[in-house]
Motif scaffolding. Structure first.
Motif, PDB file in Angstrom:
ATOM      1  N   VAL A  38      -7.993  -2.907   0.167  1.00  0.00           N
ATOM      2  CA  VAL A  38      -7.338  -1.611  -0.005  1.00  0.00           C
ATOM      3  C   VAL A  38      -8.104  -0.812  -1.044  1.00  0.00           C
ATOM      4  O   VAL A  38      -8.866  -1.372  -1.823  1.00  0.00           O
TER       5      VAL A  38
ATOM      6  N   PRO B 239      -5.413   0.485   4.702  1.00  0.00           N
ATOM      7  CA  PRO B 239      -5.607  -0.926   4.372  1.00  0.00           C
ATOM      8  C   PRO B 239      -6.211  -1.694   5.548  1.00  0.00           C
ATOM      9  O   PRO B 239      -5.972  -1.359   6.709  1.00  0.00           O
TER      10      PRO B 239
ATOM     11  N   TRP C 164       0.831  -1.210   0.000  1.00  0.00           N
ATOM     12  CA  TRP C 164       0.000   0.000   0.000  1.00  0.00           C
ATOM     13  C   TRP C 164       0.866   1.261   0.000  1.00  0.00           C
ATOM     14  O   TRP C 164       0.509   2.268  -0.612  1.00  0.00           O
TER      15      TRP C 164
ATOM     16  N   ARG D 119       0.084   0.413  -5.331  1.00  0.00           N
ATOM     17  CA  ARG D 119      -0.935   0.246  -4.291  1.00  0.00           C
ATOM     18  C   ARG D 119      -2.316  -0.107  -4.821  1.00  0.00           C
ATOM     19  O   ARG D 119      -3.133  -0.642  -4.091  1.00  0.00           O
TER      20      ARG D 119
ATOM     21  N   TYR E 247      -0.161  -7.218  -4.675  1.00  0.00           N
ATOM     22  CA  TYR E 247      -0.433  -7.851  -3.381  1.00  0.00           C
ATOM     23  C   TYR E 247      -0.225  -9.352  -3.470  1.00  0.00           C
ATOM     24  O   TYR E 247       0.400  -9.955  -2.584  1.00  0.00           O
TER      25      TYR E 247
END
Length: 162
Positions: free
Chosen positions: A132, A139, A76, A81, A87
């Protein structure tokens, strides 16, 4: 036989207590502030540096939540992000099983950036779930029960084929 009347003694003690209470300033108590210790700074009672969260292969989802949370916060804070793949890739690099993951789309059906992205790792009967995006602020990472049909996320997810 001498009888003492206890009532005046009790009244005298009560009056003394009230008088002494009047000498102490009364201030409203502030609500206690609870903060989590920073992962980068040792606490005052600790002389050793903090231990970074680590992957616990034989642990529970709750045992792995600190590492999951750290990975989410790190991604993030970076340039990717708003990319679900970032992720997934970071969680794989941390030791999580890609085949147990789900992720939602980065874009809406008309090509706009998604208001939020969700991703998860199935861990036995539980799920590590992250969310997110600009619509939720900071987050979020949590352990939630897994779906009885398998997986963790309800709704359409994208194929993790990279």
């Amino acid at each position: 036989m001498i009888r003492l009347n206890r009532r005046p003694a009790a009244l005298l003690a009560l009056a003394a207590a009230l008088a002494l209470a009047g000498c102490t300033p009364v201030t409203p108590e502030a609500a206690p502030t609870v903060t989590a210790p920073s992962a980068s700074a040792p606490t005052a009672s600790s002389s050793a540096p903090p231990v970074a969260p680590s992957f616990v292969a034989d642990g529970s989802a709750a045992d792995n939540l600190p590492l999951f949370t750290q990975v989410v916060q790190t991604v993030w804070a970076g340039p990717d992000r708003a990319a679900g793949r970032a992720y997934v890739d970071a969680l794989v690099a941390a030791g999580f099983d890609k085949t147990a993951m789900q992720v939602t789309a980065d874009q809406t059906t008309i090509g706009n950036a998604a208001e939020s992205i969700e991703f998860s790792v199935r861990w036995q009967d539980d799920c590590l779930v992250g969310q997110v995006g600009p619509s939720i602020g900071d987050p979020v990472a949590a352990v939630l029960p897994g779906l009885t049909a398998g997986g963790c996320l309800i709704g359409q997810t994208r194929t993790i084929d990279w």
